[in-house]
Design a protein around this motif. Structure first.
Motif, mmCIF file in Angstrom:
data_model
loop_
_atom_site.group_PDB
_atom_site.id
_atom_site.type_symbol
_atom_site.label_atom_id
_atom_site.label_comp_id
_atom_site.label_asym_id
_atom_site.label_seq_id
_atom_site.Cartn_x
_atom_site.Cartn_y
_atom_site.Cartn_z
ATOM 1 N N MET A 1 53.412 53.566 39.186
ATOM 2 C CA MET A 1 52.262 54.120 39.896
ATOM 3 C C MET A 1 50.963 54.039 39.103
ATOM 4 O O MET A 1 49.880 54.146 39.687
ATOM 5 C CB MET A 1 52.533 55.588 40.244
ATOM 6 N N ILE A 2 51.033 53.854 37.777
ATOM 7 C CA ILE A 2 49.827 53.944 36.960
ATOM 8 C C ILE A 2 48.823 52.851 37.310
ATOM 9 O O ILE A 2 47.612 53.075 37.353
ATOM 10 C CB ILE A 2 50.166 53.923 35.443
ATOM 11 N N ILE A 3 49.311 51.619 37.595
ATOM 12 C CA ILE A 3 48.407 50.526 37.959
ATOM 13 C C ILE A 3 47.778 50.808 39.315
ATOM 14 O O ILE A 3 46.588 50.516 39.543
ATOM 15 C CB ILE A 3 49.168 49.181 37.961
ATOM 16 N N ASP A 4 48.534 51.439 40.225
ATOM 17 C CA ASP A 4 47.964 51.811 41.526
ATOM 18 C C ASP A 4 46.818 52.798 41.349
ATOM 19 O O ASP A 4 45.781 52.709 42.020
ATOM 20 C CB ASP A 4 49.046 52.417 42.413
ATOM 21 N N ILE B 1 44.892 53.104 38.653
ATOM 22 C CA ILE B 1 43.771 52.374 38.060
ATOM 23 C C ILE B 1 43.029 51.580 39.132
ATOM 24 O O ILE B 1 41.785 51.579 39.204
ATOM 25 C CB ILE B 1 44.261 51.449 36.925
ATOM 26 N N GLU B 2 43.773 50.894 39.994
ATOM 27 C CA GLU B 2 43.143 50.074 41.031
ATOM 28 C C GLU B 2 42.426 50.938 42.068
ATOM 29 O O GLU B 2 41.374 50.558 42.592
ATOM 30 C CB GLU B 2 44.193 49.197 41.697
ATOM 31 N N ARG B 3 42.963 52.137 42.333
ATOM 32 C CA ARG B 3 42.303 53.043 43.262
ATOM 33 C C ARG B 3 40.952 53.496 42.705
ATOM 34 O O ARG B 3 39.927 53.480 43.404
ATOM 35 C CB ARG B 3 43.211 54.243 43.517
ATOM 36 N N HIS B 4 40.928 53.870 41.413
ATOM 37 C CA HIS B 4 39.668 54.272 40.778
ATOM 38 C C HIS B 4 38.708 53.085 40.682
ATOM 39 O O HIS B 4 37.498 53.233 40.886
ATOM 40 C CB HIS B 4 39.947 54.827 39.384
ATOM 41 N N LEU B 5 39.257 51.925 40.358
ATOM 42 C CA LEU B 5 38.437 50.725 40.217
ATOM 43 C C LEU B 5 37.751 50.385 41.543
ATOM 44 O O LEU B 5 36.557 50.060 41.581
ATOM 45 C CB LEU B 5 39.317 49.569 39.748
ATOM 46 N N ASP B 6 38.488 50.472 42.643
ATOM 47 C CA ASP B 6 37.928 50.169 43.961
ATOM 48 C C ASP B 6 36.810 51.143 44.305
ATOM 49 O O ASP B 6 35.759 50.745 44.824
ATOM 50 C CB ASP B 6 39.044 50.243 45.006
ATOM 51 N N TYR B 7 37.017 52.427 43.982
ATOM 52 C CA TYR B 7 35.982 53.427 44.261
ATOM 53 C C TYR B 7 34.717 53.145 43.446
ATOM 54 O O TYR B 7 33.597 53.190 43.988
ATOM 55 C CB TYR B 7 36.514 54.824 43.938
ATOM 56 N N LEU B 8 34.893 52.850 42.153
ATOM 57 C CA LEU B 8 33.732 52.669 41.273
ATOM 58 C C LEU B 8 32.925 51.429 41.635
ATOM 59 O O LEU B 8 31.698 51.418 41.511
ATOM 60 C CB LEU B 8 34.195 52.589 39.817
ATOM 61 N N LEU B 9 33.590 50.366 42.105
ATOM 62 C CA LEU B 9 32.886 49.112 42.393
ATOM 63 C C LEU B 9 32.338 49.052 43.817
ATOM 64 O O LEU B 9 31.282 48.459 44.054
ATOM 65 C CB LEU B 9 33.821 47.930 42.145
ATOM 66 N N THR B 10 33.040 49.644 44.772
ATOM 67 C CA THR B 10 32.609 49.523 46.171
ATOM 68 C C THR B 10 31.811 50.723 46.664
ATOM 69 O O THR B 10 30.855 50.578 47.421
ATOM 70 C CB THR B 10 33.835 49.320 47.088
ATOM 71 N N GLY C 1 49.588 36.847 31.605
ATOM 72 C CA GLY C 1 50.104 36.113 32.751
ATOM 73 C C GLY C 1 49.047 35.303 33.474
ATOM 74 O O GLY C 1 47.851 35.470 33.266
ATOM 75 N N LEU C 2 49.521 34.397 34.323
ATOM 76 C CA LEU C 2 48.628 33.556 35.132
ATOM 77 C C LEU C 2 49.104 33.584 36.573
ATOM 78 O O LEU C 2 50.216 33.122 36.869
ATOM 79 C CB LEU C 2 48.618 32.117 34.615
ATOM 80 N N PRO C 3 48.308 34.099 37.487
ATOM 81 C CA PRO C 3 47.046 34.786 37.227
ATOM 82 C C PRO C 3 47.301 36.210 36.738
ATOM 83 O O PRO C 3 48.252 36.847 37.174
ATOM 84 C CB PRO C 3 46.353 34.793 38.578
ATOM 85 N N SER C 4 46.446 36.683 35.868
ATOM 86 C CA SER C 4 46.593 38.045 35.360
ATOM 87 C C SER C 4 46.039 39.035 36.374
ATOM 88 O O SER C 4 45.346 38.659 37.337
ATOM 89 C CB SER C 4 45.843 38.199 34.034
ATOM 90 N N LEU C 5 46.360 40.295 36.146
ATOM 91 C CA LEU C 5 45.847 41.350 37.018
ATOM 92 C C LEU C 5 44.323 41.366 37.000
ATOM 93 O O LEU C 5 43.667 41.579 38.033
ATOM 94 C CB LEU C 5 46.402 42.698 36.539
ATOM 95 N N ARG C 6 43.746 41.123 35.824
ATOM 96 C CA ARG C 6 42.284 41.123 35.712
ATOM 97 C C ARG C 6 41.674 39.969 36.517
ATOM 98 O O ARG C 6 40.595 40.113 37.110
ATOM 99 C CB ARG C 6 41.891 41.031 34.238
ATOM 100 N N MET C 7 42.366 38.805 36.518
ATOM 101 C CA MET C 7 41.871 37.675 37.318
ATOM 102 C C MET C 7 41.892 37.996 38.808
ATOM 103 O O MET C 7 40.988 37.619 39.560
ATOM 104 C CB MET C 7 42.723 36.440 37.042
ATOM 105 N N ARG C 8 42.916 38.737 39.237
ATOM 106 C CA ARG C 8 42.980 39.135 40.648
ATOM 107 C C ARG C 8 41.835 40.075 41.003
ATOM 108 O O ARG C 8 41.266 40.008 42.101
ATOM 109 C CB ARG C 8 44.319 39.814 40.928
ATOM 110 N N TRP C 9 41.506 40.973 40.075
ATOM 111 C CA TRP C 9 40.366 41.865 40.311
ATOM 112 C C TRP C 9 39.075 41.077 40.451
ATOM 113 O O TRP C 9 38.224 41.377 41.284
ATOM 114 C CB TRP C 9 40.230 42.870 39.166
ATOM 115 N N PHE C 10 38.941 40.028 39.628
ATOM 116 C CA PHE C 10 37.730 39.197 39.680
ATOM 117 C C PHE C 10 37.635 38.478 41.025
ATOM 118 O O PHE C 10 36.549 38.374 41.618
ATOM 119 C CB PHE C 10 37.742 38.187 38.540
#
Length: 520
Positions: A440-443, A445-454, A476-485
């Motif tokens: 759940m921890i990545i979920d 992070i992504e929830r907070h990330l979506d709020y902060l950017l959008t 990894g390829l693609p990494s989680l950070r690449m998906r965020w980008f």
């Protein structure tokens, strides 16, 4: 032996690490809190209470607890200090020239503080001990101003030389030089660092001390009660001044502003010193890069391992500190039990000397070494401990081993003991015994990330987290950070920090300010 100084300037203040042969021996912290009181600083205080029973006074210098001033800390020239302070506050004196100043009679050791001070009186005081526990600062009015090679002592008219300078010719040279450069009624104490130094360097140091003395009379007329009249601009400057007798191989700082200030400061001391000053521009935390954080984690705590296999159990009480030496589980080097005990004790003695200095432990320290019966072995252990503590600038006394196998040390305490929690509670669960599911921890992070950017519309973000979690985000390829980008068209910086718990993370904005993420 080469020393390195690492200075970490962060949002909460400065952390200063001193390394000897790459091993951490001193750690200093200074917060941005303006209520810090450092040893040597001079304040304009006001007497709040006179306590005849204690033969002491309580003085307001701005701390939440009134500072303590005992009669014995007034010094023989307190009446002269009171006189010159009043003259300056009344505008009758504008400089520190004492050539025409008539000294008041010296106080006697058996006098009463009520004969010298009175309630609501304004006096110049110097911090002798920093606030410790629930106690306020301890003060002295026997004010001195420390430089690199000399200490200026007002109202005295002599030049004294440190006892550690043993050569008669050198003592005579320094005393003659001091007498030729000093001004009337401003005495000098020659420090150990002055040994074999050239006349130009010594003269420059005396001029700087006299300039600081004059600055008191510039600031005092406009000062209010609680104001600092004289003190170092940065704690790192004061530490450098006291430690420059050591041979430094590098001084590294991670802030450009402090780097420039320190470069200018070092240039006034020695033209060669700015060459060893370095500005750290790496992305990783400077203490992590130089292995300081790892050493802090290994060096603080109840149990401390020694290089040779022995380990220490360090306990702190209100009255004293106790250190128990244990042999450890390493294979014995000798079949002789007494020799093995000596080897473990010698190993522990070196680590104990480092621990006292690193934690700045003061007061009474009782060490329970492994039992030794041979007198020569006891003497060898005592000499090893004494030699290991030679570099310790705090005043200390070591007593020989008692018949109970204990060695007692008294060490000067002028500031709170350095205490860093390393193993008291789990950094991930905070002592609760349960953690958020790793799935759940990545979920989160992504929830907070979506709020902060959008929603919050942050244009630039960075995440600081544990190295394991950082590796998961960037690997990894693609990494989680690449998906965020791909999703947000913004590159998110991910910075690893070993101080973070396994599932801890923080968001920072474009100005590197932390972001409150307690949002839906």
């Amino acid at each position: 032996m080469a020393y390195d100084m690492i200075i970490d300037v962060g949002q909460e203040g400065e952390r200063i690490a001193l390394l000897k042969d790459k091993k951490l021996v001193e750690l200093h912290q200074e917060t941005n809190d303006k209520s810090n009181f450092l040893v040597g600083e001079i304040y304009l205080g006001k007497v709040k209470k006179i306590m005849p029973g204690l033969n002491a006074a309580f003085v307001d210098v701005g701390h939440e607890k009134d500072a303590f001033l005992h009669y014995h800390d007034l010094g023989p020239y307190i009446k002269s200090w009171v006189k010159i302070t009043k003259e300056t506050l009344d505008g009758k004196r504008t400089d520190g020239d004492l050539s025409q100043f008539e000294l008041e009679p010296e106080t006697v050791k058996t006098g009463k503080i009520s004969q010298v001070l009175k309630r609501n009186q304004q006096i110049l005081v110097q911090i002798a001990k920093e606030p410790i526990s629930s106690k306020g600062p301890r003060l002295t009015t026997e004010i001195s101003i420390a430089g690199r090679y000399f200490i200026l002592v007002p109202f005295y008219d002599t030049v004294n030389v440190s006892k550690k300078i043993s050569t008669l010719e050198e003592r005579k040279r320094l005393r003659n030089l001091g007498n030729s450069l000093k001004t009337p009624k401003l005495g000098l104490i020659c420090r150990t660092a002055a040994e074999q130094k050239g006349g130009q360097d010594l003269h420059q140091d005396i001029l700087e001390l006299q300039h600081k003395w004059e600055s008191i009379f510039t600031k005092l007329p406009v000062a209010q009660t609680r104001d600092k009249v004289l003190g170092e601009a940065q704690k790192s400057f004061a530490i450098l001044r006291d430690l420059l007798s050591y041979e430094f191989s590098s001084i590294t700082v991670n802030q450009k502003i402090l780097h420039e200030e320190m470069k200018s400061h070092l240039n006034t001391i020695d033209k060669q010193l700015p060459k060893i000053l370095k500005l750290y521009l790496g992305k990783e935390n400077i203490f992590s890069q130089f292995g300081v954080d790892k050493q802090i984690q290994a060096s603080f705590g109840k149990t401390v391992s020694c290089q040779g296999g022995a380990y220490l159990i360090i306990e702190h009480t209100e009255a004293l500190h106790s250190i128990d030496v244990n042999s450890g589980s390493k294979q014995a080097k000798s079949s002789n039990q007494e020799e093995n005990a000596l080897a473990a004790n010698l190993d522990a003695a070196k680590e104990i000397a480092r621990q006292l200095r690193l934690r700045d432990m003061g007061g009474i320290i009782v060490i329970d070494f492994i039992d030794l019966r041979t007198p020569n072995f006891k003497k060898q252990l005592f000499n090893t401990l004494r030699d290991a503590m030679e570099d310790d600038k705090a005043k200390h006394t070591i007593l020989p081993m008692s018949k109970f196998g204990l060695i007692q040390i008294t060490r000067q305490r002028v500031r709170p003991e350095m205490s860093i929690k390393t193993a008291e509670s789990c950094p991930t669960c905070n002592g609760t015994g349960s953690v958020t599911s790793s799935v759940m921890i990545i979920d989160d992070i992504e929830r907070h990330l979506d709020y902060l950017l959008t929603t919050a519309k942050h244009k630039k973000l960075s995440i600081i987290t544990n190295p394991y979690l950082a590796a998961y985000m960037t690997g990894g390829l693609p990494s989680l950070r690449m998906r965020w980008f791909s999703r947000y068209k913004k590159w998110i910086k991910v910075k690893p920090d070993v101080k973070y718990g396994m599932l801890d993370y923080s968001f920072f904005d474009a100005l590197e300010e932390p972001i409150n993420i307690d949002k839906p």
